[in-house]
Design a protein around this motif. Structure first.
Motif, PDB file in Angstrom:
ATOM      1  N   ASN A 280       0.717  -1.228  -0.020  1.00  0.00           N
ATOM      2  CA  ASN A 280       0.241  -0.064  -0.095  1.00  0.00           C
ATOM      3  C   ASN A 280       0.738   1.263  -0.021  1.00  0.00           C
ATOM      4  O   ASN A 280       0.420   2.364  -0.415  1.00  0.00           O
ATOM      5  CB  ASN A 280      -0.864   0.012   1.125  1.00  0.00           C
ATOM      6  CG  ASN A 280      -2.101  -0.764   1.014  1.00  0.00           C
ATOM      7  OD1 ASN A 280      -2.836  -0.830  -0.167  1.00  0.00           O
ATOM      8  ND2 ASN A 280      -2.547  -1.690   2.053  1.00  0.00           N
ATOM      9  N   PRO A 284       0.374   2.412  -4.229  1.00  0.00           N
ATOM     10  CA  PRO A 284      -0.766   2.890  -3.782  1.00  0.00           C
ATOM     11  C   PRO A 284      -1.922   2.539  -4.995  1.00  0.00           C
ATOM     12  O   PRO A 284      -3.019   2.280  -4.788  1.00  0.00           O
ATOM     13  CB  PRO A 284      -0.698   4.078  -3.133  1.00  0.00           C
ATOM     14  CG  PRO A 284       0.233   4.388  -3.808  1.00  0.00           C
ATOM     15  CD  PRO A 284       1.503   3.360  -4.119  1.00  0.00           C
ATOM     16  N   SER A 287      -3.960  -0.504  -5.022  1.00  0.00           N
ATOM     17  CA  SER A 287      -4.532  -0.707  -3.857  1.00  0.00           C
ATOM     18  C   SER A 287      -5.696  -1.590  -3.862  1.00  0.00           C
ATOM     19  O   SER A 287      -6.095  -2.629  -2.985  1.00  0.00           O
ATOM     20  CB  SER A 287      -5.105   0.607  -3.172  1.00  0.00           C
ATOM     21  OG  SER A 287      -5.886   1.081  -3.700  1.00  0.00           O
ATOM     22  N   TRP A 290      -4.641  -5.086  -3.704  1.00  0.00           N
ATOM     23  CA  TRP A 290      -3.877  -5.511  -2.593  1.00  0.00           C
ATOM     24  C   TRP A 290      -5.133  -6.013  -1.490  1.00  0.00           C
ATOM     25  O   TRP A 290      -5.248  -6.625  -0.748  1.00  0.00           O
ATOM     26  CB  TRP A 290      -3.207  -4.282  -1.875  1.00  0.00           C
ATOM     27  CG  TRP A 290      -2.026  -3.681  -2.847  1.00  0.00           C
ATOM     28  CD1 TRP A 290      -1.726  -2.462  -2.857  1.00  0.00           C
ATOM     29  CD2 TRP A 290      -1.542  -4.303  -3.803  1.00  0.00           C
ATOM     30  NE1 TRP A 290      -0.654  -2.349  -3.720  1.00  0.00           N
ATOM     31  CE2 TRP A 290      -0.552  -3.678  -4.331  1.00  0.00           C
ATOM     32  CE3 TRP A 290      -1.408  -5.768  -4.193  1.00  0.00           C
ATOM     33  CZ2 TRP A 290       0.208  -3.825  -5.324  1.00  0.00           C
ATOM     34  CZ3 TRP A 290      -0.574  -6.151  -5.501  1.00  0.00           C
ATOM     35  CH2 TRP A 290       0.297  -5.005  -5.979  1.00  0.00           C
TER      36      TRP A 290
END
Length: 295
Positions: A280, A284, A287, A290
């Motif tokens: 992250n 990012p 994201s 993730w």
């Protein structure tokens, strides 16, 4: 019998001197509205022959060792012999003990303008500038070779990356974008400058650890392999603290984000708390991927 022996020797010699790349080339001129012009088809054929027939290094490889890679040129404008395009380059490498191939290099070069006359000779000279068309392709080919070599041996891609830097240096004499410091943080200059900088040394360590210590050991012990991959990715933390949101990190995760999501969303459970925190921070933009990691 002599003919059979000659044929065997000939085939063997072809095998050990095979060029380094197994390349596909696509020239897409749909945006121009004249995609069926013969000059685009000729360019595609010539580039395929150029990439596949050029000996890019002194290394001898077998046909099975060739690197699979794709070059997609999307031409948006042309006038006479001048072309404006983008170049998408992708390469992959096999994973030991499996039929799976993992993406190694994935980049979209948007600063790609060049001159081309149909049927012109395309010859690469490693010590001098020929044309922007040849320089851009040669630069990314050496990036493909270097990334592949780094994934098999610690800093194994040195010779290829240094040649990519040489290409940058002798291409700066011409007035084309992407070769100079002034061309920004996502230029060819920035990419190779960062890659060879001690500030980004962790990147090359990750390339080796992720592939050789991680992916290549999946067939032996999947849990240990996942832990090795997670350990490798966490090395990006220090690099990101020194240079947040670097171009190198973007290049890595453009190739690897989907694969990382799949690796850690299946198979045996491992501790991923530090990994998720790292992902992250350093990537990012991915994201949403993730968040899909549940194990």
């Amino acid at each position: 019998m002599r003919n059979l022996l000659f044929l065997f020797i000939f085939c063997f010699s072809v095998s050990i001197t095979a060029q380094e790349l197994n390349a596909t080339v696509v020239v897409n001129a749909q945006q121009t509205g004249n995609e069926n012009l013969q000059q685009f088809k000729t360019l595609e054929k010539q580039l395929k022959e150029f990439i596949s027939s050029t000996k890019w290094s002194d290394r001898s490889v077998t046909a099975q060792e060739r690197i699979n890679c794709n070059f997609v040129i999307n031409i948006s404008e042309y006038s006479g012999n001048n072309y404006k395009a983008t170049l998408q380059v992708q390469s992959s490498r096999p994973v030991f003990g499996s039929s799976y191939t993992t993406p190694a290099y994935n980049i979209n070069d948007k600063d790609f303008t060049f001159e081309y006359i149909e049927f012109q000779s395309l010859i690469y000279n490693p010590t001098q500038y020929a044309s922007n068309l040849i320089s851009v392709l040669a630069f990314h080919i050496h990036m493909v070779l270097g990334m592949d070599a780094d994934s098999f041996k610690p800093e194994g891609g040195d010779a290829y990356f240094k040649q990519a830097q040489n290409i940058v240096n002798f291409s700066q004499q011409e007035n084309y974008a992407g070769w100079k410091l002034a061309d920004g943080l996502q230029s060819r200059f920035a990419l190779i400058d960062n890659l060879l900088s001690p500030t980004f040394k962790a990147f090359r360590t990750v390339m080796y650890d992720y592939h050789r210590l991680g992916l290549d050991t999946m067939g032996d012990n999947q849990k240990d392999a996942k832990n090795q991959i997670a350990k490798a990715l966490v090395l990006f933390n220090d690099m990101n603290r020194r240079r947040p949101n670097s171009y190198l990190l973007r290049v890595f995760f453009d190739a690897k984000a989907e694969e990382i999501e799949q690796i850690f969303s299946d198979g045996p459970s491992v501790d991923i708390a530090n990994l998720i925190d790292t992902l992250n921070k350093v990537a990012p933009i991915h994201s949403s991927k993730w968040r899909n990691i549940k194990i």
